[in-house]
Design a protein around this motif. Structure first.
Motif, PDB file in Angstrom:
ATOM      1  N   UNK A 165       0.827  -1.053   0.005  1.00 33.56           N
ATOM      2  CA  UNK A 165       0.102   0.178  -0.156  1.00 33.56           C
ATOM      3  C   UNK A 165       0.756   1.243  -0.012  1.00 33.56           C
ATOM      4  N   UNK A 166       0.314   2.222  -0.412  1.00 38.91           N
ATOM      5  CA  UNK A 166       0.822   3.717  -0.551  1.00 38.91           C
ATOM      6  C   UNK A 166       0.962   3.950   0.935  1.00 38.91           C
ATOM      7  N   UNK A 167       1.992   4.403   1.552  1.00 41.21           N
ATOM      8  CA  UNK A 167       1.944   5.024   2.990  1.00 41.21           C
ATOM      9  C   UNK A 167       0.913   5.895   3.483  1.00 41.21           C
ATOM     10  N   UNK A 168       0.946   6.867   2.582  1.00 37.62           N
ATOM     11  CA  UNK A 168       0.072   8.203   2.918  1.00 37.62           C
ATOM     12  C   UNK A 168      -1.544   7.636   2.883  1.00 37.62           C
ATOM     13  N   UNK A 169      -1.855   6.939   1.880  1.00 36.00           N
ATOM     14  CA  UNK A 169      -3.161   6.568   1.750  1.00 36.00           C
ATOM     15  C   UNK A 169      -3.557   5.469   2.850  1.00 36.00           C
ATOM     16  N   UNK A 170      -2.463   4.814   3.155  1.00 38.89           N
ATOM     17  CA  UNK A 170      -2.619   3.634   4.349  1.00 38.89           C
ATOM     18  C   UNK A 170      -2.790   4.538   5.560  1.00 38.89           C
TER      19      UNK A 170
END
Length: 299
Positions: A165-170
């Motif tokens: 997953x994309x860290x910021x979206x997660x």
């Protein structure tokens, strides 16, 4: 989306969170230390405490053998969590043990942690590949009987594992998930996280404004009427690679480079003729500042 006021300023909240890290680092419960580190990394605030977290992970790594197993860690969940955090942060560890035991399916927490850990396997770690399939099947069977909060986490993980997953979206998803677990969430940490998320989001928005200005000043939209305007997607791609606020110049350069590559792709796939593209490719290959060929104006 939760609404949070600002009863304390940012520095006081940060000091309070650091105090929790320091207190945890002095304790003997290694699983509790790792859970705190994991929570802070998933909430997107670990970058404020790199040295403190590095100290905790180094201490955990040095206190037990590098082979994570339930014989050393006490249970599958603790072994899987230790393995995932240490390997993710660059420590040389492995995960061993008979994880494919039938009773594992009766413990959804163990299954979820082992499932997430399995995605950090190397190519020759076939046991972890088998554990991933085993846990996925077990978690799907247990979904109807799970309490709602855990079921939401399991569905989220089965849809796409944490490691992909994309860290910021997660972080945005996990902030809401963490806030809903009122009995286990730390309100001071939650307030700090919300303030930090808004601060970082403001930095990203300012960068996007500069990128839009760059695109307008270069006139790419007017010169290449046939090309895809994907600057926003390019920025999100760069944000998925490096999101920390202090890496803004790197993020902006990645977004610009990706945008230009898309322009080139459209030239080749949509607009250029075969003769023009052969000439253009040869010119790029020589990498001359002033090529001898007379290229079309759009090139």
């Amino acid at each position: 989306m939760i609404q949070v006021g600002d009863p304390w300023n940012f520095d006081k909240l940060k000091a309070g969170v650091r105090e929790r890290l320091v207190r945890a680092s002095r304790g003997d419960d290694q699983t509790a230390k790792l859970r705190l580190v994991d929570t802070m990394q998933r909430l997107g605030v670990a970058y404020h405490f790199d040295n403190d977290i590095a100290g905790i992970l180094t201490s955990v790594y040095g206190s037990k053998p590098p082979r994570c197993s339930w014989d050393d860690d006490g249970d599958v969940a603790s072994a899987a969590l230790r393995f995932r955090l240490l390997r993710k942060n660059g420590f040389a560890v492995s995960l061993t043990g008979n994880f494919l035991k039938p009773e594992l399916q009766s413990d959804d927490a163990e299954g979820l942690l082992l499932y997430e850990a399995s995605y950090l396997s190397f190519r020759d770690e076939e046991t972890l590949d088998e554990a991933r399939k085993f846990c996925a099947n077990g978690l799907k069977e247990l979904l109807p009987s799970m309490e709602p909060h855990l079921r939401c986490s399991v569905v989220h993980a089965l849809d796409l594992p944490l490691h992909w997953r994309s860290p910021r979206l997660e972080a945005r998803w996990f902030i809401d998930q963490y806030a809903r677990d009122a009995s286990n969430s730390d309100q001071l940490l939650l307030q700090f996280v919300m303030m930090d998320f808004e601060s970082v989001q403001t930095v990203h928005q300012q960068e996007l404004v500069r990128l839009l200005r760059w695109r307008k000043e270069t006139g790419l939209g007017e010169k290449f009427g046939f090309e895809r305007d994907r600057l926003m997607e390019c920025f999100h791609c760069a944000n998925g690679i490096v999101w920390e606020p202090n890496h803004g110049p790197c993020r902006e350069m990645l977004a610009k480079l990706t945008s230009l590559l898309l322009n080139l792709d459209d030239v080749y796939d949509v607009y250029g003729t075969l003769d023009e593209l052969i000439l253009f490719t040869d010119t790029i290959g020589r990498w001359e500042e002033y090529p001898m060929e007379i290229l079309p104006e759009y090139m």
